[in-house]
Scaffold this motif. Structure first.
Motif, mmCIF file in Angstrom:
data_model
loop_
_atom_site.group_PDB
_atom_site.id
_atom_site.type_symbol
_atom_site.label_atom_id
_atom_site.label_comp_id
_atom_site.label_asym_id
_atom_site.label_seq_id
_atom_site.Cartn_x
_atom_site.Cartn_y
_atom_site.Cartn_z
ATOM 1 N N VAL A 35 0.839 -1.200 0.000
ATOM 2 C CA VAL A 35 0.000 0.000 0.000
ATOM 3 C C VAL A 35 0.873 1.248 0.000
ATOM 4 C CG1 VAL A 35 -1.651 1.338 1.375
ATOM 5 C CG2 VAL A 35 -1.989 -1.124 1.064
ATOM 6 N N ARG A 36 1.913 1.240 0.826
ATOM 7 C CA ARG A 36 2.813 2.388 0.903
ATOM 8 C C ARG A 36 3.484 2.654 -0.440
ATOM 9 N NH1 ARG A 36 6.429 0.741 4.738
ATOM 10 N NH2 ARG A 36 5.026 1.324 6.409
ATOM 11 N N GLN A 37 3.945 1.605 -1.115
ATOM 12 C CA GLN A 37 4.600 1.783 -2.410
ATOM 13 C C GLN A 37 3.639 2.325 -3.463
ATOM 14 O OE1 GLN A 37 6.772 -1.661 -3.788
ATOM 15 N NE2 GLN A 37 7.680 -1.996 -1.773
ATOM 16 N N HIS A 38 2.426 1.801 -3.464
ATOM 17 C CA HIS A 38 1.468 2.194 -4.503
ATOM 18 C C HIS A 38 0.885 3.586 -4.266
ATOM 19 C CE1 HIS A 38 -1.228 1.379 -7.833
ATOM 20 N NE2 HIS A 38 -2.203 1.907 -7.113
ATOM 21 N N TYR A 39 0.656 3.941 -3.008
ATOM 22 C CA TYR A 39 -0.025 5.190 -2.680
ATOM 23 C C TYR A 39 0.856 6.203 -1.962
ATOM 24 C CZ TYR A 39 -4.375 2.781 -3.811
ATOM 25 O OH TYR A 39 -5.374 2.107 -4.454
ATOM 26 N N ALA A 40 2.158 6.101 -2.098
ATOM 27 C CA ALA A 40 3.080 6.941 -1.326
ATOM 28 C C ALA A 40 2.741 8.428 -1.439
ATOM 29 C CB ALA A 40 4.517 6.688 -1.761
ATOM 30 N N ARG A 41 2.580 8.921 -2.646
ATOM 31 C CA ARG A 41 2.327 10.354 -2.828
ATOM 32 C C ARG A 41 0.983 10.768 -2.227
ATOM 33 N NH1 ARG A 41 -0.434 13.035 -6.435
ATOM 34 N NH2 ARG A 41 -0.562 11.323 -7.913
ATOM 35 N N GLN A 42 -0.055 9.974 -2.493
ATOM 36 C CA GLN A 42 -1.376 10.299 -1.972
ATOM 37 C C GLN A 42 -1.400 10.229 -0.441
ATOM 38 O OE1 GLN A 42 -0.712 8.147 -4.486
ATOM 39 N NE2 GLN A 42 -2.403 8.024 -5.932
ATOM 40 N N LEU A 43 -0.723 9.233 0.124
ATOM 41 C CA LEU A 43 -0.659 9.113 1.577
ATOM 42 C C LEU A 43 0.045 10.323 2.180
ATOM 43 C CD1 LEU A 43 0.244 5.340 1.916
ATOM 44 C CD2 LEU A 43 -1.899 6.417 2.621
ATOM 45 N N HIS A 44 1.150 10.714 1.573
ATOM 46 C CA HIS A 44 1.899 11.869 2.063
ATOM 47 C C HIS A 44 1.026 13.125 2.039
ATOM 48 C CE1 HIS A 44 5.282 14.527 2.795
ATOM 49 N NE2 HIS A 44 4.856 15.249 1.777
ATOM 50 N N GLU A 45 0.332 13.336 0.922
ATOM 51 C CA GLU A 45 -0.528 14.513 0.800
ATOM 52 C C GLU A 45 -1.674 14.475 1.810
ATOM 53 O OE1 GLU A 45 -1.675 14.418 -3.293
ATOM 54 O OE2 GLU A 45 0.298 15.101 -3.996
ATOM 55 N N SER A 46 -2.264 13.313 1.994
ATOM 56 C CA SER A 46 -3.377 13.182 2.925
ATOM 57 C C SER A 46 -2.920 13.409 4.364
ATOM 58 C CB SER A 46 -4.007 11.800 2.779
ATOM 59 O OG SER A 46 -5.088 11.659 3.646
ATOM 60 N N LEU A 47 -1.804 12.811 4.737
ATOM 61 C CA LEU A 47 -1.282 13.013 6.092
ATOM 62 C C LEU A 47 -0.907 14.472 6.316
ATOM 63 C CD1 LEU A 47 0.882 9.797 6.455
ATOM 64 C CD2 LEU A 47 -1.195 10.353 7.734
ATOM 65 N N HIS A 48 -0.327 15.097 5.319
ATOM 66 C CA HIS A 48 0.040 16.507 5.423
ATOM 67 C C HIS A 48 -1.211 17.359 5.648
ATOM 68 C CE1 HIS A 48 2.355 20.145 4.796
ATOM 69 N NE2 HIS A 48 1.424 20.545 3.948
ATOM 70 N N ALA A 49 -2.275 17.080 4.885
ATOM 71 C CA ALA A 49 -3.517 17.837 5.020
ATOM 72 C C ALA A 49 -4.146 17.611 6.392
ATOM 73 C CB ALA A 49 -4.498 17.434 3.919
ATOM 74 N N GLN A 50 -4.125 16.387 6.890
ATOM 75 C CA GLN A 50 -4.682 16.101 8.215
ATOM 76 C C GLN A 50 -3.935 16.860 9.289
ATOM 77 O OE1 GLN A 50 -4.757 11.908 8.978
ATOM 78 N NE2 GLN A 50 -6.301 11.495 7.432
ATOM 79 N N ARG A 51 -2.627 16.869 9.206
ATOM 80 C CA ARG A 51 -1.822 17.568 10.212
ATOM 81 C C ARG A 51 -2.063 19.075 10.137
ATOM 82 N NH1 ARG A 51 2.948 13.639 8.878
ATOM 83 N NH2 ARG A 51 2.481 12.005 10.389
ATOM 84 N N ALA A 52 -2.211 19.595 8.937
ATOM 85 C CA ALA A 52 -2.465 21.024 8.773
ATOM 86 C C ALA A 52 -3.821 21.394 9.370
ATOM 87 C CB ALA A 52 -2.406 21.407 7.302
ATOM 88 N N ASN A 53 -4.798 20.503 9.223
ATOM 89 C CA ASN A 53 -6.140 20.767 9.736
ATOM 90 C C ASN A 53 -6.236 20.611 11.249
ATOM 91 O OD1 ASN A 53 -7.112 21.308 7.186
ATOM 92 N ND2 ASN A 53 -7.794 19.221 6.832
ATOM 93 N N HIS A 54 -5.301 19.921 11.850
ATOM 94 C CA HIS A 54 -5.333 19.703 13.299
ATOM 95 C C HIS A 54 -4.380 20.633 14.032
ATOM 96 C CE1 HIS A 54 -7.362 15.955 12.086
ATOM 97 N NE2 HIS A 54 -7.999 16.143 13.215
ATOM 98 N N GLY A 55 -3.942 21.676 13.375
ATOM 99 C CA GLY A 55 -3.158 22.701 14.045
ATOM 100 C C GLY A 55 -1.779 22.260 14.471
ATOM 101 N N ASP A 56 -1.066 21.526 13.623
ATOM 102 C CA ASP A 56 0.306 21.152 13.930
ATOM 103 C C ASP A 56 1.112 22.443 14.000
ATOM 104 O OD1 ASP A 56 2.774 20.025 14.249
ATOM 105 O OD2 ASP A 56 2.753 18.865 12.395
ATOM 106 N N THR A 57 1.554 22.813 15.198
ATOM 107 C CA THR A 57 2.202 24.104 15.407
ATOM 108 C C THR A 57 3.716 24.030 15.374
ATOM 109 O OG1 THR A 57 2.102 23.772 17.797
ATOM 110 C CG2 THR A 57 0.271 24.969 16.766
ATOM 111 N N ARG A 58 4.274 22.883 15.024
ATOM 112 C CA ARG A 58 5.744 22.779 14.970
ATOM 113 C C ARG A 58 6.303 23.685 13.885
ATOM 114 N NH1 ARG A 58 7.196 17.108 13.537
ATOM 115 N NH2 ARG A 58 5.104 17.061 12.752
ATOM 116 N N VAL A 59 7.420 24.278 14.155
ATOM 117 C CA VAL A 59 8.135 25.039 13.144
ATOM 118 C C VAL A 59 8.709 24.024 12.176
ATOM 119 C CG1 VAL A 59 10.085 26.594 12.758
ATOM 120 C CG2 VAL A 59 8.648 26.856 14.801
#
Length: 72
Positions: free
Chosen positions: A42-66
């Motif tokens: 799954v990771r190999q096939h969907y790597a880009r989509q997973l990365h984008e989705s995780l990035h969007a989730q973190r952005a929506n949950h207020g990840d405040t790390r620099v």
């Protein structure tokens, strides 16, 4: 009426699955290896989509790390 338990994924519906408590170490290892293989495929096939989705989730949950802060 009892409420369906919340799974780690957040899902409350689907096929129930209980891990038997009498597996041999070999059976447990076989299941672990199968899940690891599935995760890898799954990771190999969907790597880009997973990365984008995780990035969007973190952005929506207020990840405040620099950006340069380590994740620990």
């Amino acid at each position: 009426m009892s409420r369906t338990p919340l799974l780690p994924s957040g899902r409350r519906q689907g096929l129930p699955f209980v891990v038997p408590d009498d597996w041999t170490p070999e059976q447990a290892l076989a299941v672990f290896e199968l899940l690891d293989d599935i995760l890898d495929v799954v990771r190999q096939h969907y790597a880009r989509q997973l990365h984008e989705s995780l990035h969007a989730q973190r952005a929506n949950h207020g990840d405040t790390r620099v950006r340069d802060d380590p994740p620990f």
